[in-house]
Motif scaffolding. Structure first.
Motif, PDB file in Angstrom:
ATOM      1  N   MET A   1       3.230   0.089   2.657  1.00 36.96           N
ATOM      2  CA  MET A   1       3.979   0.194   1.396  1.00 36.96           C
ATOM      3  C   MET A   1       3.047   0.451   0.219  1.00 36.96           C
ATOM      4  O   MET A   1       3.371   1.221  -0.684  1.00 36.96           O
ATOM      5  CB  MET A   1       4.794  -1.086   1.151  1.00 36.96           C
ATOM      6  CG  MET A   1       5.975  -1.232   2.084  1.00 36.96           C
ATOM      7  SD  MET A   1       7.091  -2.624   1.755  1.00 36.96           S
ATOM      8  CE  MET A   1       6.017  -3.921   1.251  1.00 36.96           C
ATOM      9  N   THR A   2       1.874  -0.184   0.242  1.00 36.47           N
ATOM     10  CA  THR A   2       0.906   0.009  -0.834  1.00 36.47           C
ATOM     11  C   THR A   2       0.406   1.454  -0.845  1.00 36.47           C
ATOM     12  O   THR A   2       0.337   2.094  -1.905  1.00 36.47           O
ATOM     13  CB  THR A   2      -0.282  -0.964  -0.671  1.00 36.47           C
ATOM     14  OG1 THR A   2       0.217  -2.292  -0.673  1.00 36.47           O
ATOM     15  CG2 THR A   2      -1.292  -0.803  -1.782  1.00 36.47           C
ATOM     16  N   LYS A   3       0.083   1.978   0.315  1.00 36.01           N
ATOM     17  CA  LYS A   3      -0.383   3.365   0.404  1.00 36.01           C
ATOM     18  C   LYS A   3       0.698   4.332  -0.071  1.00 36.01           C
ATOM     19  O   LYS A   3       0.420   5.298  -0.782  1.00 36.01           O
ATOM     20  CB  LYS A   3      -0.804   3.702   1.843  1.00 36.01           C
ATOM     21  CG  LYS A   3      -2.100   3.069   2.258  1.00 36.01           C
ATOM     22  CD  LYS A   3      -2.429   3.391   3.705  1.00 36.01           C
ATOM     23  CE  LYS A   3      -3.688   2.681   4.145  1.00 36.01           C
ATOM     24  NZ  LYS A   3      -3.997   2.914   5.553  1.00 36.01           N
ATOM     25  N   LYS A   4       1.936   4.058   0.308  1.00 35.34           N
ATOM     26  CA  LYS A   4       3.036   4.913  -0.111  1.00 35.34           C
ATOM     27  C   LYS A   4       3.216   4.843  -1.614  1.00 35.34           C
ATOM     28  O   LYS A   4       3.421   5.883  -2.282  1.00 35.34           O
ATOM     29  CB  LYS A   4       4.327   4.511   0.591  1.00 35.34           C
ATOM     30  CG  LYS A   4       5.514   5.439   0.241  1.00 35.34           C
ATOM     31  CD  LYS A   4       6.749   5.048   0.993  1.00 35.34           C
ATOM     32  CE  LYS A   4       7.940   5.911   0.734  1.00 35.34           C
ATOM     33  NZ  LYS A   4       8.111   6.533  -0.531  1.00 35.34           N
ATOM     34  N   ALA A   5       3.148   3.656  -2.181  1.00 32.37           N
ATOM     35  CA  ALA A   5       3.306   3.498  -3.628  1.00 32.37           C
ATOM     36  C   ALA A   5       2.210   4.231  -4.366  1.00 32.37           C
ATOM     37  O   ALA A   5       2.466   4.891  -5.385  1.00 32.37           O
ATOM     38  CB  ALA A   5       3.313   2.019  -3.997  1.00 32.37           C
ATOM     39  N   ILE A   6       0.994   4.166  -3.875  1.00 30.11           N
ATOM     40  CA  ILE A   6      -0.124   4.863  -4.502  1.00 30.11           C
ATOM     41  C   ILE A   6       0.079   6.383  -4.403  1.00 30.11           C
ATOM     42  O   ILE A   6      -0.124   7.115  -5.372  1.00 30.11           O
ATOM     43  CB  ILE A   6      -1.467   4.429  -3.886  1.00 30.11           C
ATOM     44  CG1 ILE A   6      -1.773   2.977  -4.273  1.00 30.11           C
ATOM     45  CG2 ILE A   6      -2.606   5.359  -4.304  1.00 30.11           C
ATOM     46  CD1 ILE A   6      -2.948   2.368  -3.522  1.00 30.11           C
ATOM     47  N   ALA A   7       0.496   6.823  -3.224  1.00 31.95           N
ATOM     48  CA  ALA A   7       0.735   8.254  -3.025  1.00 31.95           C
ATOM     49  C   ALA A   7       1.855   8.740  -3.947  1.00 31.95           C
ATOM     50  O   ALA A   7       1.741   9.811  -4.552  1.00 31.95           O
ATOM     51  CB  ALA A   7       1.075   8.536  -1.567  1.00 31.95           C
ATOM     52  N   ASP A   8       2.928   7.975  -4.056  1.00 32.10           N
ATOM     53  CA  ASP A   8       4.045   8.340  -4.939  1.00 32.10           C
ATOM     54  C   ASP A   8       3.603   8.380  -6.385  1.00 32.10           C
ATOM     55  O   ASP A   8       4.004   9.259  -7.145  1.00 32.10           O
ATOM     56  CB  ASP A   8       5.218   7.363  -4.778  1.00 32.10           C
ATOM     57  CG  ASP A   8       5.913   7.496  -3.426  1.00 32.10           C
ATOM     58  OD1 ASP A   8       5.659   8.495  -2.719  1.00 32.10           O
ATOM     59  OD2 ASP A   8       6.698   6.582  -3.080  1.00 32.10           O
ATOM     60  N   ARG A   9       2.782   7.429  -6.799  1.00 28.33           N
ATOM     61  CA  ARG A   9       2.301   7.387  -8.186  1.00 28.33           C
ATOM     62  C   ARG A   9       1.398   8.581  -8.479  1.00 28.33           C
ATOM     63  O   ARG A   9       1.447   9.159  -9.558  1.00 28.33           O
ATOM     64  CB  ARG A   9       1.568   6.077  -8.437  1.00 28.33           C
ATOM     65  CG  ARG A   9       1.171   5.892  -9.905  1.00 28.33           C
ATOM     66  CD  ARG A   9       0.478   4.607 -10.173  1.00 28.33           C
ATOM     67  NE  ARG A   9      -0.644   4.464  -9.261  1.00 28.33           N
ATOM     68  CZ  ARG A   9      -1.342   3.369  -9.122  1.00 28.33           C
ATOM     69  NH1 ARG A   9      -1.029   2.309  -9.801  1.00 28.33           N
ATOM     70  NH2 ARG A   9      -2.345   3.320  -8.276  1.00 28.33           N
ATOM     71  N   ASN A  10       0.591   8.968  -7.504  1.00 26.23           N
ATOM     72  CA  ASN A  10      -0.320  10.088  -7.707  1.00 26.23           C
ATOM     73  C   ASN A  10       0.420  11.428  -7.762  1.00 26.23           C
ATOM     74  O   ASN A  10      -0.108  12.407  -8.309  1.00 26.23           O
ATOM     75  CB  ASN A  10      -1.383  10.129  -6.605  1.00 26.23           C
ATOM     76  CG  ASN A  10      -2.395   9.013  -6.754  1.00 26.23           C
ATOM     77  OD1 ASN A  10      -2.582   8.473  -7.840  1.00 26.23           O
ATOM     78  ND2 ASN A  10      -3.036   8.647  -5.667  1.00 26.23           N
TER      79      ASN A  10
END
Length: 87
Positions: A76-85
């Motif tokens: 979930m953290t990786k996805k959130a970071i990817a979405d933010r980027n």
């Protein structure tokens, strides 16, 4: 429980008499002196061994749940970071 059953349960749990003594605070000589007739194994020993068995199963389940939660959190953290980027 007789001494043969006691030793078999210890073996099935992967613990030695010395391990049992260390965990329960009993002197090894006390456990070694248990006899089936003249000095029976205390009644609490069977339930203690059953609770030990259940506790070991609980530890395995706990580790699996913690590992799964950690994996899910990392995903979930990786996805959130990817979405933010992407923004």
């Amino acid at each position: 429980m007789n001494k043969k059953d006691f030793d078999a349960k210890l073996k099935s749990l992967g613990i030695s008499r010395q391990d049992f003594c260390n965990m329960t605070g009993l002197a090894y000589s006390s456990v070694a002196n248990w006899k089936d007739e003249s000095k029976p194994i205390p009644i609490w020993v069977d339930s203690w061994l059953e609770n030990y068995k259940l506790a070991q199963k609980y530890k395995v389940i706990e580790e699996l749940v913690i590992d799964k939660l950690s994996q899910d959190f990392n995903a979930m953290t990786k996805k959130a970071i990817a979405d933010r980027n992407k923004k």
